[in-house]
Design an enzyme around this catalytic site. Structure first.
Site, mmCIF file in Angstrom:
data_model
loop_
_atom_site.group_PDB
_atom_site.id
_atom_site.type_symbol
_atom_site.label_atom_id
_atom_site.label_comp_id
_atom_site.label_asym_id
_atom_site.label_seq_id
_atom_site.Cartn_x
_atom_site.Cartn_y
_atom_site.Cartn_z
ATOM 1 N N HIS A 176 -146.551 -15.917 153.675
ATOM 2 C CA HIS A 176 -145.868 -17.167 154.052
ATOM 3 C C HIS A 176 -146.738 -18.204 154.775
ATOM 4 O O HIS A 176 -147.306 -19.079 154.156
ATOM 5 C CB HIS A 176 -144.661 -16.873 154.943
HETATM 6 C C1 BDR Z 1 -140.731 -18.389 157.393
HETATM 7 O O1 BDR Z 1 -139.713 -17.795 158.201
HETATM 8 C C2 BDR Z 1 -140.282 -17.153 159.299
HETATM 9 O O2 BDR Z 1 -139.611 -15.974 159.635
HETATM 10 C C3 BDR Z 1 -141.723 -16.935 158.949
HETATM 11 O O3 BDR Z 1 -142.532 -16.921 160.097
HETATM 12 C C4 BDR Z 1 -142.059 -18.097 158.051
HETATM 13 O O4 BDR Z 1 -142.477 -19.222 158.786
HETATM 14 C C5 BDR Z 1 -140.591 -17.862 155.990
HETATM 15 O O5 BDR Z 1 -139.352 -18.229 155.465
#
Ligand code: BDR
Ligand code: CA
Length: 304
Positions: free
Chosen positions: A229
Site C-alpha cells: 500500500h
Molecule cells: C491504507 O489503509 C491503512 O490501513 C494503510 O496504512 C493504508 O494507508 C490502505 O487502504
C-alpha cells in the site's frame, strides 16, 4: 531526490513506506494524523520507528478527527505497530498543519507532500492557507479505489480506508487546484510482500511490527503476506515509469451507502447536473509494473 513532508497515520505499511522514503528522499518532517491509530499514538509511533531505524526527522502532531464524524477500525495491532515494542515516547509535538503551511511558504514549488493516511491535515492546511495551493510541488496520495480488475473498497465494498476515514477532507483535496497524484487500491493491491520476503529484508524492526498483520492474513486468506500500500506512494517518486496514469476530475461520495467511494469522470456525455463541472483533472494510477516496484523496494531496503 525530492524534499518530502511525509503525512502519516503510521501503522505497519506506513512504516515500510517511511523506511523506503528515508532511503530514497529527503525527509523535511513527518506530520501525523489520526487514522490507523489516534493521533497521539501516531506521534509516538513515528518517534519510536525513527528511533529504531535511525531515521532523523522531526515529528509533528496533526488532526485528531475528521472534518465531519465517521467510524473506527484496526489491523495493525492495538498500537498500530504490531504491539512489538514498549513505547515511552511523548505524544506532544509541534503542530503539523502549521508546519506544512510554513514549510511550503518558505520553499515554494520545492516540497512534495506524501499523504498516506486520512487527508485531514492537508485539507485543514489548504483551508487555513489557500495561498499554499499553487506553491506545493506535488501531492501524492495513497487512497481510494476505482474498481480496476475488481479492486474496489477495503473497508466497505466501495471505499478505501484513508478516504473513508475523512471523505469530506478527501473531496476537498481532490477537487482543489493542488497537483495531485492518486495511488489507489487498484495498484496497491497488486504489489504484495510475503512473510518470507519480509524476513529476507533482514530488517528486524520491520519483521517485528508486521507479525500480527501477517498472522491475520494467514488466518483469513491462507497467505502470510500483505499489500505494500503506502510504499507505492513513495514508489511513484522513485519509479514513475512503473505506473500507468489516467487524468480525470475526481470526487468523493460523502454520505449514504457508498460513503468514502472515489469516483472519476468517465463519460463526456452531457448530463443535466455535472458534479465534475469546472474541476481540474488529477492524475490517478490504474496500472503498475508490480515486479519493478518490488525489485526496487527490496534492493533499497537490503542495501547496506
Ligand atoms: C491504507 O489503509 C491503512 O490501513 C494503510 O496504512 C493504508 O494507508 C490502505 O487502504
Ligand atoms: Ca496509512
Amino acid at each position: 531526490m525530492r524534499t518530502l513532508i511525509f503525512d502519516t497515520d503510521i501503522g505497519v505499511d506506513d512504516a515500510f513506506a517511511l523506511a523506503y522514503a528515508a532511503r530514497t528522499q529527503h525527509l523535511l518532517g513527518i506530520t501525523t494524523v489520526f487514522g490507523n491509530v489516534p493521533v497521539g499514538q501516531a506521534v509516538k509511533n513515528a518517534r519510536l520507528f525513527c528511533g529504531k531505524m535511525a531515521i532523523e526527522a522531526e515529528v509533528y502532531r496533526g488532526c485528531s478527527r475528521p472534518l465531519a464524524p465517521s467510524a473506527p477500525a484496526a489491523l495493525h495491532g492495538q498500537d498500530g505497530l504490531g504491539d512489538a515494542f514498549e513505547n515511552e515516547y511523548s505524544d506532544r509535538a509541534p503542530g503539523a498543519v502549521q508546519f506544512i503551511i510554513d514549510s511550503v511558504r518558505a520553499q515554494p514549488h520545492q516540497i512534495t507532500l506524501v499523504a498516506i493516511g486520512p487527508l485531514t491535515n492537508i485539507a485543514t492546511a489548504i483551508n487555513q492557507a489557500p495561498d499554499i495551493i499553487p506553491l506545493v510541488k506535488e501531492l501524492v496520495i495513497m487512497g481510494g479505489a476505482f474498481g480496476t480488475d475488481g479492486h474496489s473498497g477495503n473497508v466497505t465494498p466501495f471505499s478505501e480506508f484513508n478516504i473513508w476515514k475523512d471523505p469530506h477532507a478527501a473531496d476537498q483535496v481532490l477537487t482543489s487546484a493542488l497537483k495531485v497524484v492518486v495511488i489507489p487500491l487498484d495498484v496497491t493491491h497488486k504489489v504484495l510482500i510475503s512473510g518470507e520476503e519480509v524476513q529476507r529484508l533482514n530488517q528486524p524492526v520491520l519483521s517485528a511490527i508486521c507479525r500480527p498483520y501477517l498472522a491475520y492474513s494467514l488466518a483469513k486468506e491462507g497467505f502470510s503476506g500483505m499489500a505494500l500500500h503506502d510504499t507505492l506512494a513513495v514508489a511513484w517518486l522513485t519509479l514513475p515509469q512503473a505506473f500507468t496514469l489516467t487524468d480525470s476530475p475526481l470526487r468523493v461520495i460523502t454520505e449514504g451507502i457508498a460513503c468514502g467511494q472515489t469516483v472519476r469522470k468517465l463519460s463526456a456525455l452531457a448530463s443535466r447536473q455535472d458534479p465534475f463541472a469546472g474541476l481540474p483533472a488529477q492524475r490517478v494510477a490504474l496500472g503498475v509494473d508490480a515486479d519493478a516496484v518490488r525489485a526496487h523496494f527490496f534492493a533499497t531496503l537490503t542495501a547496506p
